[in-house]
Design an enzyme around this catalytic site. Structure first.
Site, short mmCIF file in Angstrom:
data_model
loop_
_atom_site.label_atom_id
_atom_site.label_comp_id
_atom_site.label_asym_id
_atom_site.label_seq_id
_atom_site.Cartn_x
_atom_site.Cartn_y
_atom_site.Cartn_z
N ARG A 334 0.88 -1.40 0.04
CA ARG A 334 -0.14 -0.08 -0.03
C ARG A 334 1.01 1.32 0.14
NH1 ARG A 334 -5.40 -1.14 0.99
NH2 ARG A 334 -5.49 0.61 -0.39
N ASP A 335 2.10 1.08 0.42
CA ASP A 335 2.94 2.46 0.56
C ASP A 335 3.80 2.73 -0.68
OD1 ASP A 335 4.76 4.29 1.31
OD2 ASP A 335 5.46 3.25 2.97
#
Length: 423
Positions: A334-335
């Site tokens: 997600r990052d």
């Protein structure tokens, strides 16, 4: 209970495939109703079980090890779909076992995500493991990089035979201290190639990076020239022309050779080993080359700074139309801040024809800071791919994409060209 669980799992697998569902669902079902299924199916194979893990290169390296062992006459079971969770292994087993849950194979070679590998080795202690590297990748899933190292240490600790380690990655090489020295084999690089394959600390410019390793390696990648490579094995240099593309895949070949040799021991047929290596095709999405409108289209998977950097280094942008598709779904991590750790200067002269995916605008902004011209942005990958192909008609094409974006692009490409079907 196990004949019942196998029959249920096979039925779910058949229904899921008919409906176009996910490849791991049958494995999830059988794990729930019969936790001992994998252990029973994989115990007692003549040459045991090989687990392959690490941050980068698992899918391609697993494919290479499988084909090297097949070239030595072994029947190999593997989780070909690239679903590297335990449920993916269980799902793949359901396709190969008989109704009694028996697997006809000499050896299993399994790609496993670092965290899921720890769970797997508790159920099925591997006879061999190959640990490739530790890089900053999907930290929102695994935490700090040292935690990933600890996961790999636990895999090594459960391995009953040989642990194959990357001597050029200090965190991976350090795992040797946690297992008996007699059970360690290394693969590595000639000193002339060290700068081409920086470890995580070197990539980030950290001070106090350990000096290059002098550990004795079973297989050393000595030289790379395009798709040709030379490997030093037992003091003898062997050159081979590869179908694999990308320098990172060629280093993975050294890892695969070391692992196959660890499995086969004195029974290895060296000429056949290198003959098999020469015929290995790229795994899906990993430098895979397709043909669209009579021109080549290459898919390059990117998922962290090191992988993207080596992808850009391996594939010259000159003469190619370029698309980048970036998603931030769970399987991608997600990052996406890691995009700022990649140098995109090599795309500066050619520019990027299309940027797509959930994080398309983040990617476009990152390219702007490196003065790379972006000609179009479209978050929907289907619409973006159609526009990209139309706008670059007659040009060779290359698409850099994160994992779920790659799956979406491949799905759309399958409607207009032949794409490998992974069963």
């Amino acid at each position: 209970m196990f004949p019942f669980s196998v029959l249920v799992g096979k039925a779910v697998r058949r229904i899921s495939r008919l409906r176009g569902g996910g490849s791991a669902l049958p494995g999830l079902v059988v794990e729930k109703i019969d936790p001992g299924f994998m252990g029973r199916a994989l115990t007692g194979l003549p040459h045991g079980v090989v687990v392959i893990s690490g941050t980068n290169g698992k899918t391609t390296t697993t494919k290479m090890v499988v084909e090297l062992l097949q070239g030595q006459g072994l029947t190999v079971f593997t989780n070909r779909t690239g679903s590297n969770f335990t449920r993916g292994v269980a799902a793949a087993l359901l396709g190969d076992v008989n109704w009694r849950g028996r697997l006809k194979a000499d050896i299993a070679v399994l790609e496993l995500d670092e965290a899921h590998a720890v769970h797997f080795v508790k159920l099925v202690p591997p006879t061999h493991c190959l640990l490739l590297n530790v890089l900053r990748d999907q930290l929102d899933r695994f935490g700090e990089i040292d935690q990933t190292t600890r996961l790999l240490e636990r895999i090594a600790a459960k391995t009953t035979g040989t642990v194959v380690l990357n001597r050029e990655d200090p965190r991976v090489a350090g795992i040797a201290s946690t297992v008996p020295a007699a059970n360690i084999a290394y693969f590595g690089l000639d000193s002339s190639l060290r700068s081409t394959f920086p470890n995580d600390d070197e990539l980030r410019g950290d001070i106090g990076v350990p000096p290059p390793s002098s550990l004795p390696a079973d297989v050393i990648l000595e030289h790379v020239d395009g798709n040709s490579a030379s490997f030093l094995v037992d003091g003898e240099l062997t050159s081979v022309d590869l179908r694999l593309r990308g320098v990172y895949n060629i280093f993975n070949a050294a890892a695969a050779l070391a692992t196959a040799r660890a499995v086969l021991g004195d029974a290895v047929n060296r000429p056949a080993l290198f003959a098999s290596l020469a015929t290995v095709e790229p795994a899906f999405g990993r430098g895979e080359s397709l043909v669209v409108d009579g021109t080549p289209l290459e898919l390059v998977l990117v998922k962290n700074p090191s992988g993207f950097r080596l992808g850009l280094k391996s594939f010259d942008a000159t003469g190619y139309a370029t698309m980048i598709a970036i998603n931030d779904n769970y399987a991608d991590g997600r990052d996406m801040s890691w995009l700022w750790d990649v140098d995109f200067d090599s795309l500066g002269l050619a520019g990027v024809d299309m940027v797509s995916g959930v994080r398309a605008y983040d990617m476009a902004l990152r390219l702007k800071y490196d003065d790379v011209d972006v000609r179009a942005v479209e978050t929907d990958t289907t619409a973006a791919l159609k526009a990209f192909i139309s706008a670059t008609h007659g040009q060779p094409k290359r698409i850099f994409c994160t994992y779920t974006a790659m799956l979406a692009v491949r799905r759309d490409l399958s409607k207009i060209t032949t794409v490998e079907v992974v069963s």
